[in-house]
Design a protein around this motif. Structure first.
Motif, mmCIF file in Angstrom:
data_model
loop_
_atom_site.group_PDB
_atom_site.id
_atom_site.type_symbol
_atom_site.label_atom_id
_atom_site.label_comp_id
_atom_site.label_asym_id
_atom_site.label_seq_id
_atom_site.Cartn_x
_atom_site.Cartn_y
_atom_site.Cartn_z
ATOM 1 N N VAL A 61 -54.671 40.526 20.255
ATOM 2 C CA VAL A 61 -55.929 40.273 19.532
ATOM 3 C C VAL A 61 -57.017 41.232 20.017
ATOM 4 C CG1 VAL A 61 -57.769 38.591 19.113
ATOM 5 C CG2 VAL A 61 -55.377 37.872 19.004
ATOM 6 N N ASP A 62 -57.074 41.434 21.342
ATOM 7 C CA ASP A 62 -58.079 42.366 21.896
ATOM 8 C C ASP A 62 -57.899 43.760 21.313
ATOM 9 O OD1 ASP A 62 -59.045 40.302 23.432
ATOM 10 O OD2 ASP A 62 -58.065 40.949 25.294
ATOM 11 N N ARG A 63 -56.656 44.130 21.058
ATOM 12 C CA ARG A 63 -56.369 45.489 20.576
ATOM 13 C C ARG A 63 -56.551 45.615 19.057
ATOM 14 N NH1 ARG A 63 -54.179 50.188 23.296
ATOM 15 N NH2 ARG A 63 -53.328 51.604 21.730
ATOM 16 N N PHE A 64 -56.087 44.613 18.313
ATOM 17 C CA PHE A 64 -56.054 44.744 16.840
ATOM 18 C C PHE A 64 -57.086 43.876 16.112
ATOM 19 C CE2 PHE A 64 -51.718 45.847 18.242
ATOM 20 C CZ PHE A 64 -51.590 47.097 17.659
ATOM 21 N N GLY A 65 -57.761 43.003 16.840
ATOM 22 C CA GLY A 65 -58.783 42.164 16.213
ATOM 23 C C GLY A 65 -58.209 40.853 15.673
ATOM 24 N N ASP A 66 -59.131 39.945 15.298
ATOM 25 C CA ASP A 66 -58.740 38.607 14.828
ATOM 26 C C ASP A 66 -57.971 38.631 13.512
ATOM 27 O OD1 ASP A 66 -59.822 37.334 17.017
ATOM 28 O OD2 ASP A 66 -61.790 37.045 16.091
ATOM 29 N N ALA A 67 -58.066 39.735 12.797
ATOM 30 C CA ALA A 67 -57.354 39.839 11.509
ATOM 31 C C ALA A 67 -55.836 39.756 11.696
ATOM 32 C CB ALA A 67 -57.724 41.142 10.811
ATOM 33 N N ILE A 68 -55.409 39.899 12.937
ATOM 34 C CA ILE A 68 -53.977 39.891 13.250
ATOM 35 C C ILE A 68 -53.462 38.452 13.412
ATOM 36 C CG2 ILE A 68 -53.823 39.984 15.802
ATOM 37 C CD1 ILE A 68 -52.347 42.651 13.526
ATOM 38 N N ASN B 210 -49.904 36.788 13.090
ATOM 39 C CA ASN B 210 -49.452 37.189 11.761
ATOM 40 C C ASN B 210 -48.509 38.382 11.950
ATOM 41 O OD1 ASN B 210 -49.096 38.309 9.209
ATOM 42 N ND2 ASN B 210 -51.172 37.799 8.546
ATOM 43 N N ARG B 211 -47.212 38.072 12.057
ATOM 44 C CA ARG B 211 -46.233 39.107 12.394
ATOM 45 C C ARG B 211 -46.141 40.190 11.322
ATOM 46 N NH1 ARG B 211 -42.750 37.648 16.615
ATOM 47 N NH2 ARG B 211 -41.024 38.833 15.742
ATOM 48 N N ALA B 212 -46.312 39.792 10.070
ATOM 49 C CA ALA B 212 -46.238 40.776 8.977
ATOM 50 C C ALA B 212 -47.397 41.777 9.092
ATOM 51 C CB ALA B 212 -46.262 40.073 7.630
ATOM 52 N N ALA B 213 -48.584 41.271 9.386
ATOM 53 C CA ALA B 213 -49.761 42.152 9.531
ATOM 54 C C ALA B 213 -49.594 43.079 10.735
ATOM 55 C CB ALA B 213 -51.030 41.313 9.689
ATOM 56 N N LEU B 214 -49.068 42.523 11.829
ATOM 57 C CA LEU B 214 -48.850 43.340 13.027
ATOM 58 C C LEU B 214 -47.808 44.421 12.755
ATOM 59 C CD1 LEU B 214 -49.480 43.818 16.041
ATOM 60 C CD2 LEU B 214 -47.605 42.260 16.585
ATOM 61 N N ARG B 215 -46.734 44.017 12.062
ATOM 62 C CA ARG B 215 -45.655 44.971 11.758
ATOM 63 C C ARG B 215 -46.201 46.138 10.939
ATOM 64 N NH1 ARG B 215 -41.668 41.990 8.672
ATOM 65 N NH2 ARG B 215 -41.260 40.815 10.532
ATOM 66 N N GLU B 216 -47.057 45.807 9.962
ATOM 67 C CA GLU B 216 -47.653 46.855 9.122
ATOM 68 C C GLU B 216 -48.451 47.851 9.972
ATOM 69 O OE1 GLU B 216 -50.209 46.010 5.519
ATOM 70 O OE2 GLU B 216 -48.456 44.744 5.121
ATOM 71 N N ALA C 160 -48.033 55.366 18.140
ATOM 72 C CA ALA C 160 -48.704 55.104 19.428
ATOM 73 C C ALA C 160 -48.960 53.610 19.610
ATOM 74 C CB ALA C 160 -50.020 55.873 19.510
ATOM 75 N N GLU C 161 -49.309 52.934 18.515
ATOM 76 C CA GLU C 161 -49.551 51.481 18.578
ATOM 77 C C GLU C 161 -48.239 50.737 18.842
ATOM 78 O OE1 GLU C 161 -52.347 50.447 18.985
ATOM 79 O OE2 GLU C 161 -53.781 51.619 17.838
ATOM 80 N N ARG C 162 -47.168 51.230 18.248
ATOM 81 C CA ARG C 162 -45.866 50.592 18.461
ATOM 82 C C ARG C 162 -45.454 50.715 19.929
ATOM 83 N NH1 ARG C 162 -42.101 53.608 15.946
ATOM 84 N NH2 ARG C 162 -40.760 53.924 17.737
ATOM 85 N N GLN C 163 -45.690 51.908 20.499
ATOM 86 C CA GLN C 163 -45.350 52.124 21.919
ATOM 87 C C GLN C 163 -46.167 51.198 22.823
ATOM 88 O OE1 GLN C 163 -46.006 56.336 22.176
ATOM 89 N NE2 GLN C 163 -43.836 56.823 22.003
#
Length: 200
Positions: A50-57, A65-71, A78-81
């Motif tokens: 959440v700290d990295r991607f925000g509450d939208a995740i 929200n695994r689908a949103a994170l996967r996208e 770099a984000e995947r790593q």
């Protein structure tokens, strides 16, 4: 004895693992399930995400929200790593704890990233569920109702078919029907029991 079971997305890993479990009573540890455990609400990993991607995740109930994170992560390597560095050690700990509780003759570690994550170091043998890439693609698009481009991105992130097969001690070919897959699993199970007998 711990046996790894891997294969690309849509290859039929779950169908093969279910056969080992239901027909032969084999203890199955699923790395995908463990990846869900480590990001449950209240777990530190979820807060880092959440700290990295925000509450939208997050979903409305506060879960990931695994689908949103996967996208997000499959669009940016770099984000995947970053995500893999956060989660892989946590997932590994969960896997090891679960494997220690196995009481069947051998245990099965099912992981789409068995080779890529280094989880194969935990195993004595590796089974690869192998299907042509076109079959992987059509199965996954149908099953997950996701765009073909997203499936291709996931396939790119996973080991290529040749690379996976290079690590295989045993191969389950899953281009046909479920009965054919089950027959191959049943034969492998007998082989593993024989292997265990010769080792004891």
């Amino acid at each position: 004895m711990i046996i790894g079971l891997t294969g690309g997305i849509g290859s039929g890993k779950t169908a093969a693992a279910n056969r080992f479990a239901t027909a032969h009573g084999i203890h199955v540890v699923d790395a995908d399930e463990k990846s869900r455990v480590v990001v449950q609400p209240g777990k530190p990993a979820l807060q880092h995400i959440v700290d990295r991607f925000g509450d939208a995740i997050l979903l409305e109930d506060g879960s990931l929200n695994r689908a949103a994170l996967r996208e997000q992560v499959f669009a940016a390597p770099a984000e995947r790593q970053w995500l893999e560095q956060l989660l892989h050690p946590l997932i590994r700990d969960e896997i090891i704890t679960d494997l220690k509780s196995a009481s069947s003759p051998y245990a099965l570690l099912v992981s789409p990233l068995l080779v890529e994550s280094g989880q194969n170091a935990l195993t004595k043998r590796v089974i690869v569920v192998d299907v042509p890439e076109a079959v992987q693609l059509s199965r996954t698009v149908q099953r997950d109702a996701v765009p073909e481009a997203q499936v291709r991105a996931i396939m790119q992130a996973q080991a290529q078919r040749e690379e996976r097969l290079r690590h295989a001690h045993d191969v389950l070919t899953n281009g046909s029907d479920l009965a054919a897959l089950h027959a191959q699993v049943d034969a492998l199970h007998q082989r593993y029991l024989q292997l265990l007998e010769t080792q004891s």
